[in-house]
Design an enzyme around this catalytic site. Structure first.
Site, mmCIF file in Angstrom:
data_model
loop_
_atom_site.group_PDB
_atom_site.id
_atom_site.type_symbol
_atom_site.label_atom_id
_atom_site.label_comp_id
_atom_site.label_asym_id
_atom_site.label_seq_id
_atom_site.Cartn_x
_atom_site.Cartn_y
_atom_site.Cartn_z
ATOM 1 N N GLY A 15 -7.453 4.985 -8.959
ATOM 2 C CA GLY A 15 -7.971 6.195 -8.299
ATOM 3 C C GLY A 15 -7.716 7.427 -9.146
ATOM 4 O O GLY A 15 -6.607 7.615 -9.643
ATOM 5 N N ARG A 76 -11.386 0.429 -11.294
ATOM 6 C CA ARG A 76 -10.399 -0.560 -10.847
ATOM 7 C C ARG A 76 -10.915 -1.879 -11.406
ATOM 8 O O ARG A 76 -12.013 -2.304 -11.067
ATOM 9 C CB ARG A 76 -10.348 -0.626 -9.324
ATOM 10 C CG ARG A 76 -9.968 0.710 -8.662
ATOM 11 C CD ARG A 76 -9.689 0.511 -7.188
ATOM 12 N NE ARG A 76 -9.715 1.759 -6.438
ATOM 13 C CZ ARG A 76 -8.687 2.613 -6.352
ATOM 14 N NH1 ARG A 76 -7.564 2.359 -6.974
ATOM 15 N NH2 ARG A 76 -8.792 3.717 -5.635
ATOM 16 N N GLY A 106 -1.637 4.198 -11.677
ATOM 17 C CA GLY A 106 -0.628 3.792 -10.699
ATOM 18 C C GLY A 106 0.033 2.468 -11.057
ATOM 19 O O GLY A 106 -0.141 1.958 -12.174
ATOM 20 N N ASP A 107 0.749 1.892 -10.098
ATOM 21 C CA ASP A 107 1.557 0.706 -10.408
ATOM 22 C C ASP A 107 0.715 -0.519 -10.803
ATOM 23 O O ASP A 107 1.131 -1.309 -11.659
ATOM 24 C CB ASP A 107 2.537 0.382 -9.268
ATOM 25 C CG ASP A 107 1.855 0.241 -7.914
ATOM 26 O OD1 ASP A 107 0.625 0.445 -7.833
ATOM 27 O OD2 ASP A 107 2.557 -0.076 -6.938
ATOM 28 N N THR A 130 -1.282 9.404 -9.182
ATOM 29 C CA THR A 130 -1.974 8.950 -7.971
ATOM 30 C C THR A 130 -1.655 9.924 -6.851
ATOM 31 O O THR A 130 -0.491 10.342 -6.694
ATOM 32 C CB THR A 130 -1.569 7.530 -7.530
ATOM 33 O OG1 THR A 130 -2.038 7.325 -6.191
ATOM 34 C CG2 THR A 130 -0.071 7.280 -7.527
ATOM 35 N N ASP A 132 -1.364 9.206 -3.945
ATOM 36 C CA ASP A 132 -0.525 8.512 -2.953
ATOM 37 C C ASP A 132 0.975 8.743 -3.167
ATOM 38 O O ASP A 132 1.768 8.573 -2.242
ATOM 39 C CB ASP A 132 -0.795 7.003 -2.976
ATOM 40 C CG ASP A 132 -2.245 6.667 -2.708
ATOM 41 O OD1 ASP A 132 -2.969 7.551 -2.213
ATOM 42 O OD2 ASP A 132 -2.658 5.532 -2.999
ATOM 43 N N ASP A 134 3.075 6.875 -4.540
ATOM 44 C CA ASP A 134 3.842 5.673 -4.184
ATOM 45 C C ASP A 134 4.358 4.924 -5.416
ATOM 46 O O ASP A 134 4.427 3.705 -5.413
ATOM 47 C CB ASP A 134 2.973 4.737 -3.316
ATOM 48 C CG ASP A 134 1.691 4.329 -4.013
ATOM 49 O OD1 ASP A 134 1.347 4.932 -5.046
ATOM 50 O OD2 ASP A 134 1.013 3.408 -3.523
ATOM 51 N N ARG A 176 -3.207 5.068 1.006
ATOM 52 C CA ARG A 176 -3.236 3.593 0.941
ATOM 53 C C ARG A 176 -2.182 3.012 1.865
ATOM 54 O O ARG A 176 -2.307 3.179 3.067
ATOM 55 C CB ARG A 176 -3.047 3.142 -0.514
ATOM 56 C CG ARG A 176 -3.732 1.835 -0.803
ATOM 57 C CD ARG A 176 -3.735 1.491 -2.271
ATOM 58 N NE ARG A 176 -2.749 2.160 -3.067
ATOM 59 C CZ ARG A 176 -2.513 1.874 -4.325
ATOM 60 N NH1 ARG A 176 -3.196 0.931 -4.921
ATOM 61 N NH2 ARG A 176 -1.608 2.526 -5.014
ATOM 62 N N ARG A 216 5.516 21.537 28.395
ATOM 63 C CA ARG A 216 6.194 22.712 27.825
ATOM 64 C C ARG A 216 5.206 23.837 27.535
ATOM 65 O O ARG A 216 5.573 24.865 26.996
ATOM 66 C CB ARG A 216 6.904 22.317 26.523
ATOM 67 C CG ARG A 216 8.110 21.416 26.710
ATOM 68 C CD ARG A 216 8.960 21.374 25.443
ATOM 69 N NE ARG A 216 8.192 20.951 24.286
ATOM 70 C CZ ARG A 216 8.030 19.688 23.892
ATOM 71 N NH1 ARG A 216 8.618 18.716 24.556
ATOM 72 N NH2 ARG A 216 7.318 19.396 22.834
HETATM 73 O O1 F6P Z 1 -4.970 5.299 -4.510
HETATM 74 C C1 F6P Z 1 -5.661 6.470 -4.298
HETATM 75 C C2 F6P Z 1 -6.588 6.333 -3.120
HETATM 76 O O2 F6P Z 1 -7.277 7.551 -2.933
HETATM 77 C C3 F6P Z 1 -5.933 5.886 -1.797
HETATM 78 O O3 F6P Z 1 -5.292 6.944 -1.136
HETATM 79 C C4 F6P Z 1 -7.107 5.325 -1.078
HETATM 80 O O4 F6P Z 1 -6.690 4.373 -0.111
HETATM 81 C C5 F6P Z 1 -7.902 4.667 -2.157
HETATM 82 O O5 F6P Z 1 -7.547 5.327 -3.375
HETATM 83 C C6 F6P Z 1 -9.384 4.760 -1.984
HETATM 84 O O6 F6P Z 1 -9.980 4.073 -3.028
HETATM 85 P P1 F6P Z 1 -11.540 4.119 -3.343
HETATM 86 O O7 F6P Z 1 -11.864 5.468 -3.897
HETATM 87 O O8 F6P Z 1 -11.713 3.037 -4.357
HETATM 88 O O9 F6P Z 1 -12.237 3.872 -2.047
#
Ligand code: F6P
Length: 326
Positions: A15, A76, A106-107, A130, A132, A134, A176, A216
């Site tokens: 991503g 990807r 990313g990882d 990323t 994310d 993560d 994600r 409240r």
């Molecule tokens: O990893 C980055 C990210 O934007 C995630 O937050 C999300 O789940 C995913 O990529 C979406 O991927 P794509 O653009 O391939 O739909």
């Protein structure tokens, strides 16, 4: 590496994240500063397998520090998780005379780089990028800060209409399988509830908390939902609450808006630091690692650790939220 390092490659993978361009710029300029040749690899690992190379000069990266996305484009590429796919990638790098490659991603991207590091005499180093956030081995990944600010801007706007109509809004953010964006955005945006994969949320508890907040005197609420939460689809959560509490609910999915846009100063600076650290790391025997920044210090984490370990959320945020949303 026994041979003297003369030529490196750089690619972006997975991503895209705001700040990737700032990182490419730092890598290219730093490498040229040290007398290295730099080649850009287009479209991530897919482009690598198809020999999509472009020679970089200092000027090739002019005027990109402020741009979102990635000038190298990305992909990807599942083929990298096959021996045959990696062999094609290694052969492509060798035929181009690239001795070492910087992978910004990313990882999953680091995993592929690590396998190639083991299977060849080429060298690889990773830069975490990323939205994310993560990735083990760095406090922050490139792009996270911008994504949080983009989502926050949206939440501030949604709050205006939520309070005008006395509605409950469920705002779904990316991430994600992790809740880093949701947590930061929730805290900064004053959310009443945050639903993330790292914390168990019961629908009945959620309804009870909302009901108590109505007692409240609250008339509207923002609930931030991480896309990877394990409770339910965001639309179904909203439907359930609407039915149970007889209040009007709306869902807003922020989606890919969070991935685009000009990077914040924080992301540009992080990207510049990590880009330089990657080039200097390759020159100083740190291949097989991902660079990162922990408590303000540059660190190099073995590739393997970056996907074998799961980065945990800051538990304090979960403690703060009920105090602040009352
Ligand atoms: O990893 C980055 C990210 O934007 C995630 O937050 C999300 O789940 C995913 O990529 C979406 O991927 P794509 O653009 O391939 O739909």
């Amino acid at each position: 590496m026994q041979r003297k390092l003369k030529k490196i490659g750089v690619l972006t993978s997975g991503g895209d994240a705001p700040g990737m361009n700032a990182c490419i710029r730092a890598i290219v300029r730093c490498a040229i500063y040290y007398g290295l040749d730099v080649t850009g690899i287009r479209r991530g690992y897919s482009g690598l397998i198809n020999n999509e190379f472009q020679k970089f000069t200092k000027r090739s990266v002019a005027n990109i520090i402020q741009r979102g996305g990635t000038i190298l484009e990305t992909s990807r590429c599942n083929e990298m998780f096959t021996v045959g796919g990696r062999k094609k990638a290694i052969d492509a790098l060798k035929s181009e005379g690239i001795q070492a490659c910087i992978v910004i991603g990313g990882d999953g991207s680091f995993h592929a780089a690590d396998l190639m590091d083991e299977e060849s005499d080429l060298e690889f180093i990773g830069v975490p990028a990323t939205i994310d956030n993560d990735i083990w081995g760095t406090d922050y990944a490139i792009g996270f800060n911008t994504a949080v600010n983009t989502a926050l801007d949206a939440i501030d706007r949604i709050r205006d209409t939520a309070s005008a109509f006395e509605r409950i809004f469920f705002v779904e953010v990316m991430g994600r399988k992790s809740g880093f964006i949701a947590l930061e955005v929730g805290l900064a945006g004053g959310a009443e509830e945050i639903i993330i994969p790292e914390k168990k949320t019961e629908m009945e508890d959620l309804c009870r908390n909302l009901q108590e907040s109505f007692k409240r005197g609250k008339r509207s609420s923002i609930i931030v939902v991480a896309e990877g939460n394990t409770v339910e689809d965001t639309i179904n959560i909203a439907k359930y609450v609407e039915m149970r509490l007889k209040v009007e609910c709306r869902v807003c999915t922020l989606g890919h808006i969070q991935r685009g846009g000009s990077p914040t100063a924080i992301d540009r600076i992080l990207a510049s630091k990590l880009g330089i650290a990657a080039v200097e790391g390759l020159m100083n025997g740190k291949a097989g690692h991902a660079v990162g920044e922990i408590k303000g210090e540059i660190v190099y984490t073995p590739f393997k650790s970056t996907w074998e370990n799961k980065k945990g959320i800051d538990e304090q945020y979960l403690r703060f939220l009920p105090m602040l949303s009352s």
